[in-house]
Design an enzyme around this catalytic site. Structure first.
Site, PDB file in Angstrom:
ATOM      1  N   ASN A 162       0.829  -1.207   0.000  1.00 36.29           N
ATOM      2  CA  ASN A 162       0.000   0.000   0.000  1.00 36.29           C
ATOM      3  C   ASN A 162       0.865   1.259   0.000  1.00 36.29           C
ATOM      4  O   ASN A 162       1.863   1.337   0.734  1.00 36.29           O
ATOM      5  CB  ASN A 162      -0.893   0.021   1.249  1.00 36.29           C
ATOM      6  CG  ASN A 162      -1.815  -1.191   1.320  1.00 36.29           C
ATOM      7  OD1 ASN A 162      -2.277  -1.674   0.298  1.00 36.29           O
ATOM      8  ND2 ASN A 162      -2.069  -1.672   2.536  1.00 36.29           N
ATOM      9  N   HIS A 166       6.715  -1.206   2.918  1.00 35.23           N
ATOM     10  CA  HIS A 166       6.685  -2.616   3.319  1.00 35.23           C
ATOM     11  C   HIS A 166       5.836  -3.406   2.347  1.00 35.23           C
ATOM     12  O   HIS A 166       4.930  -2.857   1.711  1.00 35.23           O
ATOM     13  CB  HIS A 166       6.164  -2.790   4.753  1.00 35.23           C
ATOM     14  CG  HIS A 166       4.854  -2.118   5.004  1.00 35.23           C
ATOM     15  ND1 HIS A 166       4.749  -0.755   5.246  1.00 35.23           N
ATOM     16  CD2 HIS A 166       3.582  -2.597   5.043  1.00 35.23           C
ATOM     17  CE1 HIS A 166       3.485  -0.444   5.438  1.00 35.23           C
ATOM     18  NE2 HIS A 166       2.732  -1.535   5.305  1.00 35.23           N
TER      19      HIS A 166
END
Ligand code: AMP
Ligand code: ZN
Length: 137
Positions: A88, A101
């Site tokens: 995201n 991440h």
């Protein structure tokens, strides 16, 4: 470089203790504390990048190679039925921790863990206009 107020910088660099399942010179992979499914893990670069726009090409390549390796190994160990790689960028996209991440999310038959999107129905003209606008080398 580590960012002082970044929780993932601290987790990736061993400042705070967490459940590490893999580590090398560039990345630490930890278990998500609020997992979508059993085995949900996060690939964290040790360097701070807020999102994919800040990530350099070499680290981006290494991150995806690592995602491939770990998803293969985790699928065998967990005996899961499928696997999502999720990443995201920005609040609008659901990012809540602003250190790049990649989510490694093992999937199990009928787990209903992630929402599916509602498929759109653009016209041929809309799709062609978008294609012309986005086309790149
Ligand atoms: P995102 O919404 O893509 O930014 O994902 C952030 C993820 O980080 C969520 O799945 C959280 O459950 C997870 N998370 C937040 N804090 C921690 C933490 N201290 N240790 C492990 N996972 C965390
Ligand atoms: Zn950070």
């Amino acid at each position: 470089m580590m960012k002082d107020d970044c929780i993932f910088c601290k987790l990736a660099n061993g400042v705070f203790d967490t459940n590490v399942i893999y580590e090398d010179g560039d990345f630490t992979v930890i278990l998500d504390v609020n997992p979508a499914t059993r085995g949900h893990a996060l690939i964290l670069p040790k360097e701070h990048y807020a999102n994919i726009y800040e990530l350099d090409d070499e680290t981006a390549g290494k991150a995806f190679r690592l995602a491939k390796k770990l998803s293969t190994q985790m699928t065998e160990k967990l005996n899961c039925d499928g696997f999502n790689i999720l990443q995201n960028n920005g609040e609008a996209a659901g990012q809540t921790v602003f250190h790049f991440h990649m989510h490694l999310i093992p999937r199990y038959k009928d787990d209903k863990a992630l929402l599916q999107w509602k498929p759109g129905k653009p016209s041929e003209d809309e799709l062609k206009a978008l294609r012309d606008m986005l086309k790149t080398n």
